[in-house]
Write an enzyme that holds these catalytic residues in place. Structure first.
Site, PDB file in Angstrom:
ATOM      1  N   ARG A 185     -11.855  62.888  79.603  1.00  0.00           N
ATOM      2  CA  ARG A 185     -11.328  61.717  78.895  1.00  0.00           C
ATOM      3  C   ARG A 185     -12.449  60.758  78.485  1.00  0.00           C
ATOM      4  O   ARG A 185     -12.541  60.407  77.310  1.00  0.00           O
ATOM      5  CB  ARG A 185     -10.263  61.010  79.756  1.00  0.00           C
ATOM      6  CG  ARG A 185      -9.729  59.739  79.129  1.00  0.00           C
ATOM      7  CD  ARG A 185      -8.337  59.355  79.621  1.00  0.00           C
ATOM      8  NE  ARG A 185      -8.106  59.669  81.011  1.00  0.00           N
ATOM      9  CZ  ARG A 185      -8.372  58.860  82.041  1.00  0.00           C
ATOM     10  NH1 ARG A 185      -8.943  57.683  81.818  1.00  0.00           N
ATOM     11  NH2 ARG A 185      -8.093  59.213  83.278  1.00  0.00           N
TER      12      ARG A 185
ATOM     13  N   TYR B 201      -6.314  44.904  56.695  1.00  0.00           N
ATOM     14  CA  TYR B 201      -5.510  46.114  56.772  1.00  0.00           C
ATOM     15  C   TYR B 201      -4.123  45.758  57.270  1.00  0.00           C
ATOM     16  O   TYR B 201      -3.966  45.165  58.345  1.00  0.00           O
ATOM     17  CB  TYR B 201      -6.186  47.129  57.688  1.00  0.00           C
ATOM     18  CG  TYR B 201      -5.392  48.386  57.918  1.00  0.00           C
ATOM     19  CD1 TYR B 201      -4.852  49.103  56.858  1.00  0.00           C
ATOM     20  CD2 TYR B 201      -5.169  48.853  59.206  1.00  0.00           C
ATOM     21  CE1 TYR B 201      -4.119  50.255  57.083  1.00  0.00           C
ATOM     22  CE2 TYR B 201      -4.439  50.008  59.437  1.00  0.00           C
ATOM     23  CZ  TYR B 201      -3.906  50.696  58.365  1.00  0.00           C
ATOM     24  OH  TYR B 201      -3.174  51.829  58.587  1.00  0.00           O
TER      25      TYR B 201
ATOM     26  N   ASP C 142     -14.581  44.113  60.708  1.00  0.00           N
ATOM     27  CA  ASP C 142     -14.099  45.398  60.200  1.00  0.00           C
ATOM     28  C   ASP C 142     -14.913  45.698  58.948  1.00  0.00           C
ATOM     29  O   ASP C 142     -14.735  45.074  57.905  1.00  0.00           O
ATOM     30  CB  ASP C 142     -12.607  45.312  59.875  1.00  0.00           C
ATOM     31  CG  ASP C 142     -12.039  46.632  59.346  1.00  0.00           C
ATOM     32  OD1 ASP C 142     -12.823  47.511  58.939  1.00  0.00           O
ATOM     33  OD2 ASP C 142     -10.800  46.780  59.330  1.00  0.00           O
TER      34      ASP C 142
ATOM     35  N   LYS D 289     -11.891  57.050  57.257  1.00  0.00           N
ATOM     36  CA  LYS D 289     -12.205  56.778  55.857  1.00  0.00           C
ATOM     37  C   LYS D 289     -13.577  57.353  55.476  1.00  0.00           C
ATOM     38  O   LYS D 289     -13.808  58.533  55.616  1.00  0.00           O
ATOM     39  CB  LYS D 289     -12.117  55.284  55.598  1.00  0.00           C
ATOM     40  CG  LYS D 289     -10.909  54.598  56.224  1.00  0.00           C
ATOM     41  CD  LYS D 289      -9.563  55.203  55.826  1.00  0.00           C
ATOM     42  CE  LYS D 289      -8.414  54.386  56.420  1.00  0.00           C
ATOM     43  NZ  LYS D 289      -7.097  54.992  56.209  1.00  0.00           N
TER      44      LYS D 289
END
Length: 384
Positions: free
Chosen positions: A52, A105, A178, A203
């Site tokens: 993990r 966003y 961002d 993206k």
């Protein structure tokens, strides 16, 4: 002999020069193991304990991104951009005050208005490109985070990162940026004073529309970054090894793609500015854009691959034009090698700051004349 420092373009192209020690392959293998052998003394000398938080393929991709962003504290990959972004807010405490970009966003904005607020965060939205408004919204000692998206989706407003960092730090807050639509090719927020930079790695970092991923990079390995790492580890918002492998593959061509996409976006913005059926072009590379001067100062080598147009004739004409493209793909997302078009107001719904006549364009690597011709015929057909 001292090695000559290499440009990030060269380091990214060769994935930091990683060579598989077993086969000498120039492409690193995918490590899929979920657990690792303990030493005889019950320790883990390899540094790997459990899949993990520990995976070599993920670590390699994180190293490439940390290099690109000049992140002294390193990078963390997540299972999605939303997982990365929300981890920053979950590292705060209930009652903390947050100032965030009004234009951002839409899914993150919706999460902040619902889940983050329900959890106890105090969220205040402002136009972060308006420094006076940003400074007025910040409460010294109470505000713990400024979240700025720049260029902001889908209006492409520009926030002065260095100035926002000064405002945040003077108030005892962190600045998170961002930078999905700039990428480290054009902007490196940490070098301008930001504390954390976030990417929806789905993206342009990946660039091939075949990976869902998110990323955070930090300037300091401090207590707050430690809480972010704990959120990822304990909540399991990790990226799988195959996705990390594909992301690293994408980052190896990031500079080539971004340079082509950014140049094409600029050419399209200039040509569309003179189109009789386009009332306005939103692109920070244009001198008439309100944030152009700041963008020119904090973006290098171009202004990104995203632009929006407002269509003469309003919403109906915009929707009709989007329905008539042939080369562009009518799909959500952005940053891939294929060009995409989307009527954002339809997607974002009630409360969206997006004008109803706006079409968002993600510029791919196709021939720019073909892209313009496609938009031209679609605009004319949709206006008829």
């Amino acid at each position: 002999m001292t090695k000559r420092p290499l440009h990030p373009r060269s380091l990214a192209a060769q994935a930091m020069g990683k060579i598989d020690p077993l086969t000498k392959a120039v492409v690193p293998p995918i490590h899929v193991a979920t657990t690792y052998i303990r030493d005889a003394d019950n320790a883990y000398s390899s540094g790997f304990v459990y899949g993990r938080p520990d995976n070599e393929t993920v670590h390699e991709a994180q190293a490439v991104l940390a290099m690109l962003e000049e992140a002294k504290a390193g990078a963390l990959l997540f299972g999605s951009g939303m997982a990365a972004a929300t981890a920053v807010f979950q590292a705060l405490s209930p009652g903390d005050h947050v100032v965030a970009s009004k234009v951002m966003y839409w899914a993150l904005r919706a999460w902040l208005l619902t889940e983050a607020t329900r959890w106890g965060l105090k969220i205040e939205f402002v136009e972060t490109d308006d420094l006076a408004a940003l400074k007025a919204a910040v409460k010294p000692g109470i505000t713990k985070l400024i979240w700025a998206e720049t260029p902001s989706n889908p209006l492409w407003t520009i926030t002065d990162i260095a100035a926002a960092a000064e405002i945040a730090h003077a108030a005892g807050a962190k600045l998170a940026v961002d930078s999905t639509c700039a990428s480290p090719v054009h902007t490196r927020p940490l070098t301008l004073g930001a504390d954390i930079v976030m990417h929806a790695a789905t993206k342009v970092l990946n660039g091939h529309s075949d990976v869902v991923a998110g990323a955070l990079c930090a300037s300091e390995d401090d207590e707050f970054w430690g809480r972010v790492k704990t959120v990822r580890k304990m909540q399991g918002g990790i990226l799988g090894p195959f996705e990390a492998y594909l992301l690293m593959r994408g980052m190896r061509t990031l500079h080539v793609r971004q340079e082509r996409q950014s140049a094409s976006a600029m050419a399209l913005a200039q040509k569309l500015s003179a189109h009789p059926l386009v009332s306005r072009v939103l692109y920070p590379g244009l001198p008439q854009h309100p944030g152009h001067d700041i963008a020119a100062r904090q973006m290098q080598g171009g202004f990104g691959y995203m632009l929006s147009i407002q269509v003469s004739g309003g919403e109906q004409a915009a929707v009709a034009a989007a329905a008539r493209v042939e080369l562009y793909k009518r799909a959500t997302s952005l940053g891939g090698v294929e060009s995409l078009i989307e009527h954002r107001a339809s997607i974002e719904g009630a409360g969206s700051p997006c004008p109803p006549d706006l079409l968002r364009l993600s510029t791919g690597i196709e021939d720019v004349e073909d892209l313009y011709a496609d938009l031209d015929q679609a605009l004319k057909a949709g206006h008829g």
